[in-house]
Design a protein around this motif. Structure first.
Motif, short mmCIF file in Angstrom:
data_model
loop_
_atom_site.label_atom_id
_atom_site.label_comp_id
_atom_site.label_asym_id
_atom_site.label_seq_id
_atom_site.Cartn_x
_atom_site.Cartn_y
_atom_site.Cartn_z
N GLY A 146 -11.50 43.59 7.37
CA GLY A 146 -12.47 43.53 8.45
C GLY A 146 -13.34 44.76 8.56
O GLY A 146 -13.90 45.04 9.63
N SER A 147 -13.51 45.51 7.48
CA SER A 147 -14.36 46.70 7.51
C SER A 147 -15.83 46.28 7.53
O SER A 147 -16.18 45.12 7.24
CB SER A 147 -14.09 47.59 6.29
OG SER A 147 -14.48 46.94 5.10
N ALA A 148 -16.69 47.23 7.86
CA ALA A 148 -18.13 46.94 7.88
C ALA A 148 -18.61 46.50 6.49
O ALA A 148 -19.48 45.62 6.37
CB ALA A 148 -18.90 48.17 8.35
N ARG A 149 -18.06 47.11 5.46
CA ARG A 149 -18.44 46.75 4.09
C ARG A 149 -18.03 45.30 3.78
O ARG A 149 -18.79 44.54 3.17
CB ARG A 149 -17.78 47.72 3.11
CG ARG A 149 -17.99 47.40 1.64
CD ARG A 149 -17.52 48.56 0.78
NE ARG A 149 -17.35 48.17 -0.61
CZ ARG A 149 -16.20 47.73 -1.13
NH1 ARG A 149 -15.13 47.65 -0.34
NH2 ARG A 149 -16.11 47.38 -2.38
N HIS A 150 -16.83 44.94 4.20
CA HIS A 150 -16.38 43.57 3.98
C HIS A 150 -17.30 42.58 4.70
O HIS A 150 -17.69 41.56 4.13
CB HIS A 150 -14.95 43.40 4.49
CG HIS A 150 -13.93 44.03 3.60
ND1 HIS A 150 -12.58 44.00 3.86
CD2 HIS A 150 -14.06 44.71 2.44
CE1 HIS A 150 -11.93 44.64 2.92
NE2 HIS A 150 -12.81 45.09 2.04
N TRP A 151 -17.64 42.88 5.96
CA TRP A 151 -18.48 41.96 6.71
C TRP A 151 -19.88 41.86 6.12
O TRP A 151 -20.48 40.78 6.12
CB TRP A 151 -18.57 42.41 8.17
CG TRP A 151 -17.39 42.00 8.99
CD1 TRP A 151 -16.41 42.80 9.51
CD2 TRP A 151 -17.04 40.66 9.37
NE1 TRP A 151 -15.49 42.06 10.18
CE2 TRP A 151 -15.85 40.73 10.12
CE3 TRP A 151 -17.62 39.42 9.15
CZ2 TRP A 151 -15.23 39.61 10.65
CZ3 TRP A 151 -16.99 38.29 9.67
CH2 TRP A 151 -15.82 38.39 10.41
N THR B 155 -23.71 38.27 3.41
CA THR B 155 -24.64 38.03 2.30
C THR B 155 -24.23 36.81 1.50
O THR B 155 -25.05 35.94 1.18
CB THR B 155 -24.70 39.27 1.39
OG1 THR B 155 -25.10 40.42 2.15
CG2 THR B 155 -25.68 39.05 0.26
N ALA B 156 -22.94 36.75 1.16
CA ALA B 156 -22.45 35.60 0.39
C ALA B 156 -22.60 34.31 1.18
O ALA B 156 -22.95 33.25 0.62
CB ALA B 156 -20.99 35.83 0.01
N GLN B 157 -22.35 34.36 2.48
CA GLN B 157 -22.46 33.16 3.31
C GLN B 157 -23.89 32.62 3.32
O GLN B 157 -24.11 31.41 3.17
CB GLN B 157 -21.99 33.49 4.73
CG GLN B 157 -21.79 32.27 5.61
CD GLN B 157 -21.29 32.66 6.98
OE1 GLN B 157 -21.76 33.64 7.56
NE2 GLN B 157 -20.34 31.90 7.53
#
Length: 462
Positions: free
Chosen positions: A205-210, A215-217
């Protein structure tokens, strides 16, 4: 915030209670779920038995004959593909349009899409007669330089449905990742924690993960949106390019796409209404969600009704004796006339009840309408496929069609297999998107603290 937006928001939850509420179906599954899986499993075993018998005996075990070479298998294929369209529409199109009401429905619709595609893909595979040679339809560099006939829409069916399936799997799994991490963190046993942790791909749940997730979504949504139009348009070409009366029509692509979304939304309603009642999700799947889905069913139902009228008008104006015979004699007055009138009753008459707000906002009434639509869309495919074949250009070859026991077993078996897969999803993964529901909850709280002018400029991050 407007009153309409407030009606779409989750009930009075905070982060913890909302997460606990949405994880409850998998952390403490109800006993009835296992009981429902038992008859679905027996129906699935019957499906596998019918498939094995078809492999051993051949499709001569079906009721197909000449001239009705396409029958139950293709009817079921087109019906199941259509059901899967609402999942892509809710997940991709409504995401790009930033429609908040998709949030309580998209996971159910995406799962429905995948399970419907499994049933749809089985039918044409069996219809090949020698399904072990299915790879002949795939363009690969064969040493004998045998290539598929690219002028045939059947080949394009393979490409379209395969692409649609892969994108749907990716979209479904991508949306699951944050929720699988939540299930991992709340798992009660080491085995479940490891299983959910494996599929959560190390989500923290990090900012990088989100950032990567969003983007992928959006990329997948942009890729999936054209598929809403392309897949069923290509399926419709299987019929439109044929020189049979009742098939050779340019109206088929938009007609098939509208019918697919029509039946797809009806299936979403069929699944959502019982889930909403059994799991007591009235605060998350609100009456406003049901109202919006009902309006989509009404809209697409009107397009389907218009297509019926246009089809009859074109047949009359064409001056073609065979087209007129199929449209005005064979279908309404022939041996399958009861099926034709049932189709019109279910697809044209019954959806008109959705003009009334009371019907749209009454779960039981809406559920009954959705069931009628499912029956109507299956009978529509039956009328389209069977009546155009059993009385074609040569009266000497006219022949009635009677489905066999194996035909019926395959149909009800696919329904059982679909139900079994859907119940398994309810048992093992969160069927409502936790992360998106919490995002919507935070956005609503943020908007309540702003002035009306400022609140109009705030939308949930995408």
């Amino acid at each position: 915030m407007s009153q309409t937006e407030i009606e779409l928001l989750p009930g009075s939850y905070d982060n913890r209670t909302l997460t606990d509420r949405l994880l409850a179906p998998i952390t403490s599954p109800p006993r009835f779920l296992t009981l429902l899986m038992i008859p679905a499993a027996f129906g699935t075993l019957a499906l596998f038995g019918a498939v094995a018998y078809t492999f051993l005996v051949g499709i001569g075990a079906w009721g197909n004959n000449i001239p009705v070479a396409w029958a139950f298998a293709i009817i079921n294929f087109v019906w199941w593909i259509g059901i899967g369209h609402a999942g892509t529409f809710i997940s991709a199109v409504l995401l790009l349009l930033e429609q908040r009401w998709r949030t309580s429905l998209n996971r159910i619709a995406e799962g429905m899409t995948l399970f419907a595609l499994v049933q749809a893909g089985l039918m044409p595979l069996l219809h090949l007669g020698r399904p072990w040679f299915f790879y002949w339809l795939i363009p690969y560099p064969a040493t004998m330089e045998l290539w598929p006939q690219f002028m045939s829409t059947l080949t394009w069916d393979v490409a379209a449905v395969t692409t649609y399936t892969l994108v749907s799997i990716l979209f479904f799994y991508l949306g699951l990742i944050p929720d699988l991490a939540a299930a991992r963190d709340r798992a009660k046993t080491l085995r479940r924690r490891r299983a959910y942790g494996l599929f959560a791909l190390g989500w923290r749940g990090s900012a990088r993960h989100w950032r990567h997730y969003r983007t992928a979504q959006l990329l997948l949504a942009g890729l999936a949106t054209p598929l809403v139009l392309s897949v069923h348009s290509i399926v419709s070409m299987d019929f439109a390019i044929a020189k049979l009366p009742g098939w050779h029509s340019t109206i088929f692509p938009p007609y098939f796409v509208a019918g697919a979304i029509f039946s797809g939304f009806a299936m979403v309603v069929t699944l959502v209404v019982p889930l909403r009642r059994v799991y007591r999700l009235e605060g998350i799947i609100t009456v406003r969600h049901l109202d919006l889905m009902a309006k989509m069913i009404l809209l697409t139902g009107l397009i389907v009704s218009y297509s019926y009228v246009s089809e009859a008008f074109i047949a009359w104006q064409s001056g073609d004796t065979f087209e007129r015979h199929i449209t005005f004699v064979t279908r309404p007055l022939g041996p399958f006339a009861p099926v034709y009138w049932l189709m019109l009753a279910c697809n044209v008459v019954v959806p008109q009840s959705l003009w009334f707000s009371r019907v749209r906002k009454t779960p039981l009434a809406l559920w009954i309408v959705a069931l009628f639509v499912q029956v109507g869309m299956w009978t529509e495919r039956f009328v389209l496929i069977v009546t155009s074949q059993h009385q074609d250009y040569l009266p000497s070859s006219w022949e009635n069609y009677t489905p066999s026991l194996i035909d019926g077993t395959l149909f009800f078996g696919t329904v059982s297999f679909f139900v079994l897969l859907f119940l398994a999803m309810l048992r093992f993964v969160p069927f409502l998107p936790i992360a998106e529901q919490k995002e919507l909850l935070h956005a609503s709280k943020r908007e309540r603290t702003l002035s009306p002018k400022e609140a109009g400029d705030v939308r949930p991050a995408r």
